[in-house]
Design a protein around this motif. Structure first.
Motif, PDB file in Angstrom:
ATOM      1  N   LEU A  16       0.730  -1.026   0.095  1.00 55.51           N
ATOM      2  CA  LEU A  16       0.066   0.077  -0.082  1.00 55.51           C
ATOM      3  C   LEU A  16       0.919   1.202  -0.172  1.00 55.51           C
ATOM      4  O   LEU A  16       1.270   1.696   1.152  1.00 55.51           O
ATOM      5  CB  LEU A  16      -0.838   0.018   1.366  1.00 55.51           C
ATOM      6  CG  LEU A  16      -1.897  -0.909   1.456  1.00 55.51           C
ATOM      7  CD1 LEU A  16      -2.922  -0.903   2.469  1.00 55.51           C
ATOM      8  CD2 LEU A  16      -2.687  -1.266   0.042  1.00 55.51           C
ATOM      9  N   ASP A  18      -0.022   4.372  -1.639  1.00 51.50           N
ATOM     10  CA  ASP A  18      -0.616   5.615  -1.550  1.00 51.50           C
ATOM     11  C   ASP A  18      -2.059   5.519  -1.817  1.00 51.50           C
ATOM     12  O   ASP A  18      -2.460   4.363  -1.848  1.00 51.50           O
ATOM     13  CB  ASP A  18      -0.148   6.871  -2.662  1.00 51.50           C
ATOM     14  CG  ASP A  18      -0.280   6.053  -3.962  1.00 51.50           C
ATOM     15  OD1 ASP A  18      -1.347   5.495  -4.227  1.00 51.50           O
ATOM     16  OD2 ASP A  18       0.739   6.386  -4.922  1.00 51.50           O
ATOM     17  N   ASP A  19      -2.657   6.445  -1.435  1.00 52.42           N
ATOM     18  CA  ASP A  19      -4.232   6.371  -1.550  1.00 52.42           C
ATOM     19  C   ASP A  19      -4.732   5.781  -2.726  1.00 52.42           C
ATOM     20  O   ASP A  19      -5.810   5.199  -2.823  1.00 52.42           O
ATOM     21  CB  ASP A  19      -4.866   7.687  -1.092  1.00 52.42           C
ATOM     22  CG  ASP A  19      -4.707   8.101   0.323  1.00 52.42           C
ATOM     23  OD1 ASP A  19      -4.198   7.126   1.204  1.00 52.42           O
ATOM     24  OD2 ASP A  19      -5.043   9.267   0.664  1.00 52.42           O
ATOM     25  N   LYS A  20      -4.148   6.456  -4.016  1.00 49.90           N
ATOM     26  CA  LYS A  20      -4.566   5.919  -5.080  1.00 49.90           C
ATOM     27  C   LYS A  20      -4.512   4.241  -5.456  1.00 49.90           C
ATOM     28  O   LYS A  20      -5.430   3.596  -5.904  1.00 49.90           O
ATOM     29  CB  LYS A  20      -3.874   6.636  -6.310  1.00 49.90           C
ATOM     30  CG  LYS A  20      -4.419   6.494  -7.798  1.00 49.90           C
ATOM     31  CD  LYS A  20      -3.580   7.203  -8.578  1.00 49.90           C
ATOM     32  CE  LYS A  20      -3.959   6.884 -10.294  1.00 49.90           C
ATOM     33  NZ  LYS A  20      -3.123   7.705 -11.132  1.00 49.90           N
ATOM     34  N   THR A  22      -4.236   2.090  -3.307  1.00 54.86           N
ATOM     35  CA  THR A  22      -5.009   1.624  -2.307  1.00 54.86           C
ATOM     36  C   THR A  22      -6.554   1.249  -2.719  1.00 54.86           C
ATOM     37  O   THR A  22      -7.435   0.254  -2.739  1.00 54.86           O
ATOM     38  CB  THR A  22      -5.201   2.251  -0.978  1.00 54.86           C
ATOM     39  OG1 THR A  22      -3.875   2.303  -0.342  1.00 54.86           O
ATOM     40  CG2 THR A  22      -5.952   1.461   0.046  1.00 54.86           C
ATOM     41  N   ASP A  23      -7.047   2.241  -3.400  1.00 60.13           N
ATOM     42  CA  ASP A  23      -8.348   2.357  -3.959  1.00 60.13           C
ATOM     43  C   ASP A  23      -8.408   1.485  -5.211  1.00 60.13           C
ATOM     44  O   ASP A  23      -9.408   0.583  -5.458  1.00 60.13           O
ATOM     45  CB  ASP A  23      -8.809   3.835  -4.382  1.00 60.13           C
ATOM     46  CG  ASP A  23      -8.915   4.581  -3.049  1.00 60.13           C
ATOM     47  OD1 ASP A  23      -9.166   4.312  -1.942  1.00 60.13           O
ATOM     48  OD2 ASP A  23      -9.218   5.818  -3.415  1.00 60.13           O
ATOM     49  N   GLN A  64      -3.256   5.504   8.233  1.00 55.73           N
ATOM     50  CA  GLN A  64      -4.083   6.202   7.363  1.00 55.73           C
ATOM     51  C   GLN A  64      -4.433   5.306   6.222  1.00 55.73           C
ATOM     52  O   GLN A  64      -5.679   5.206   5.979  1.00 55.73           O
ATOM     53  CB  GLN A  64      -3.699   7.921   6.937  1.00 55.73           C
ATOM     54  CG  GLN A  64      -3.704   8.668   8.137  1.00 55.73           C
ATOM     55  CD  GLN A  64      -2.322   8.603   8.840  1.00 55.73           C
ATOM     56  OE1 GLN A  64      -1.310   7.734   8.506  1.00 55.73           O
ATOM     57  NE2 GLN A  64      -2.274   9.171   9.939  1.00 55.73           N
ATOM     58  N   ARG A  65      -3.500   4.765   5.369  1.00 61.14           N
ATOM     59  CA  ARG A  65      -3.733   3.938   4.266  1.00 61.14           C
ATOM     60  C   ARG A  65      -4.459   2.722   4.701  1.00 61.14           C
ATOM     61  O   ARG A  65      -5.348   2.275   3.845  1.00 61.14           O
ATOM     62  CB  ARG A  65      -2.496   3.718   3.441  1.00 61.14           C
ATOM     63  CG  ARG A  65      -1.878   4.927   2.861  1.00 61.14           C
ATOM     64  CD  ARG A  65      -0.993   4.652   1.534  1.00 61.14           C
ATOM     65  NE  ARG A  65       0.189   3.816   2.128  1.00 61.14           N
ATOM     66  CZ  ARG A  65       1.305   4.637   2.730  1.00 61.14           C
ATOM     67  NH1 ARG A  65       1.250   5.910   2.658  1.00 61.14           N
ATOM     68  NH2 ARG A  65       2.494   4.148   3.263  1.00 61.14           N
ATOM     69  N   ARG A  68      -7.854   3.761   5.445  1.00 59.60           N
ATOM     70  CA  ARG A  68      -8.965   3.917   3.972  1.00 59.60           C
ATOM     71  C   ARG A  68      -9.082   2.431   3.504  1.00 59.60           C
ATOM     72  O   ARG A  68     -10.161   2.340   2.775  1.00 59.60           O
ATOM     73  CB  ARG A  68      -8.080   4.742   3.268  1.00 59.60           C
ATOM     74  CG  ARG A  68      -8.585   5.048   1.715  1.00 59.60           C
ATOM     75  CD  ARG A  68      -7.691   5.800   0.927  1.00 59.60           C
ATOM     76  NE  ARG A  68      -8.305   6.361  -0.179  1.00 59.60           N
ATOM     77  CZ  ARG A  68      -8.889   7.459  -0.304  1.00 59.60           C
ATOM     78  NH1 ARG A  68      -8.900   8.368   0.696  1.00 59.60           N
ATOM     79  NH2 ARG A  68      -9.549   7.984  -1.565  1.00 59.60           N
ATOM     80  N   THR A  72     -13.006   0.772   2.547  1.00 58.59           N
ATOM     81  CA  THR A  72     -13.558   0.269   1.483  1.00 58.59           C
ATOM     82  C   THR A  72     -13.814  -1.183   1.623  1.00 58.59           C
ATOM     83  O   THR A  72     -14.811  -1.603   0.766  1.00 58.59           O
ATOM     84  CB  THR A  72     -12.645   0.767   0.411  1.00 58.59           C
ATOM     85  OG1 THR A  72     -11.191   0.207   0.687  1.00 58.59           O
ATOM     86  CG2 THR A  72     -12.607   2.198   0.079  1.00 58.59           C
TER      87      THR A  72
END
Length: 311
Positions: A16, A18-20, A22-23, A64-65, A68, A72
């Motif tokens: 993981l 970054d947020d992108k 992860t999504d 935080q990741r 997130r 989801t």
């Protein structure tokens, strides 16, 4: 679909970063569920994730990741009535590099997952999903850039369950049947056309289910093959043959050794796709990693007492 005795965890091994990313990984988990609806409820979907190496623990931005990703995956469980899992390990301090890093990276994660699905103690923490439901016979190992095409999971599970393919272990080596079955791997079409370099080096790209049936000469001749890192693994056989077998921090190309000890088999009529390097620097970094891995595996090929067949 898949019967209860063939229950399988489809696990995407990933960092993981970054947020992108992860999504995108959680979205891919849902895609795989939809592509494998013919398996029924006995195919569980898991994101087997680690955080990148870091000088501190926890890694900056890591909690935080993970939060997130948990939100989801929880949303997927709500939408589909369960069957999705988020699994993570704590990083450990590596005295060689001075960094906090996941133990043995992908190999350590798969070994920990095998222990978890076999009901043994495991370092994996289940952040989303019902941990008590994670009991399975097989693990379908995929990388973050692997594409699982419709119907492939069911075919792989069916092949693994066939009586002729069930692994028989003797002296911590599979001597008949197969502890791992890997499909044919092709280059993802989008990756193969991403740059001029990729067009030259990646080949045709995409899947070709009609015009390209293929075998593997080594496997055809000797009844055993390797492992590409993507495929279906018998969890009990993996633990019996490989747990504690390799030196820590010294094995890069673990999939080659896993294929040797588990008597890997090649299933050429099931095809998955993977990304290809899109520039020369990435291509040579991969080649460097593969070459170092081959050198590290030499003691297993040349040394005595390793339990492997001469071939």
């Amino acid at each position: 679909g898949v019967p209860p005795e063939g229950r399988t965890v489809c696990a995407i091994s990933a960092l993981l970063t970054d947020d992108k990313d992860t999504d995108a990984l959680v979205k891919r988990l849902e895609d795989y569920r939809l592509a494998s609806r013919d398996c029924g409820s006995e195919l569980l979907m898991a994101l087997l994730c680690d955080l990148p190496d870091s000088k501190t623990f926890p890694a900056p931005g890591g909690p935080q990741r993970l939060e997130r990703a948990k939100r989801t995956v929880d949303a997927l469980n709500e939408r589909y009535g369960g069957g999705f899992f988020l699994l993570v390990r704590d990083a450990v301090h590596d005295s060689d590099t001075g960094l906090y890093t996941p133990r043995e990276r992908k190999r350590g994660a798969i070994e920990a997952l095998c222990r978890l699905v076999q009901g043994e103690s495991s370092e994996l923490k289940c952040l989303s999903g019902d941990r008590s439901a994670l009991r399975a016979r097989y693990i379908l190992c995929l990388d973050s850039d692997t594409r699982l095409v419709p119907g492939a999971a069911r075919q792989l599970i069916g092949a693994a369950m066939h009586p002729a393919n069930r692994p028989v272990v003797k002296n911590r080596v599979v001597v008949s049947g197969h502890g791992v079955i890997h499909p044919r791997m092709s280059v993802e079409l989008e990756s193969a056309t991403a740059t001029d370099f990729a067009r030259l080096y990646a080949g045709q790209g995409g899947t070709d289910p009609y015009g390209a049936p293929t075998g593997e000469l080594f496997s055809d001749l000797y009844g055993r093959g390797g492992f590409s890192g993507k495929g279906i693994v018998d969890a009990a056989a993996y633990l019996e043959c490989l747990e504690g077998r390799f030196p820590d921090g010294r094995i890069l190309s673990h999939d080659a050794l896993e294929g040797a000890y588990l008597r890997g088999s090649y299933m050429g009529d099931v095809e998955l796709t993977d990304r290809s390097p899109t520039n020369a620097a990435a291509w040579f970094r991969r080649l460097d990693r593969w070459t170092r891995g081959d050198w590290q595996n030499l003691p297993f090929m040349l040394g005595r007492g390793q339990g492997l067949a001469p071939i």
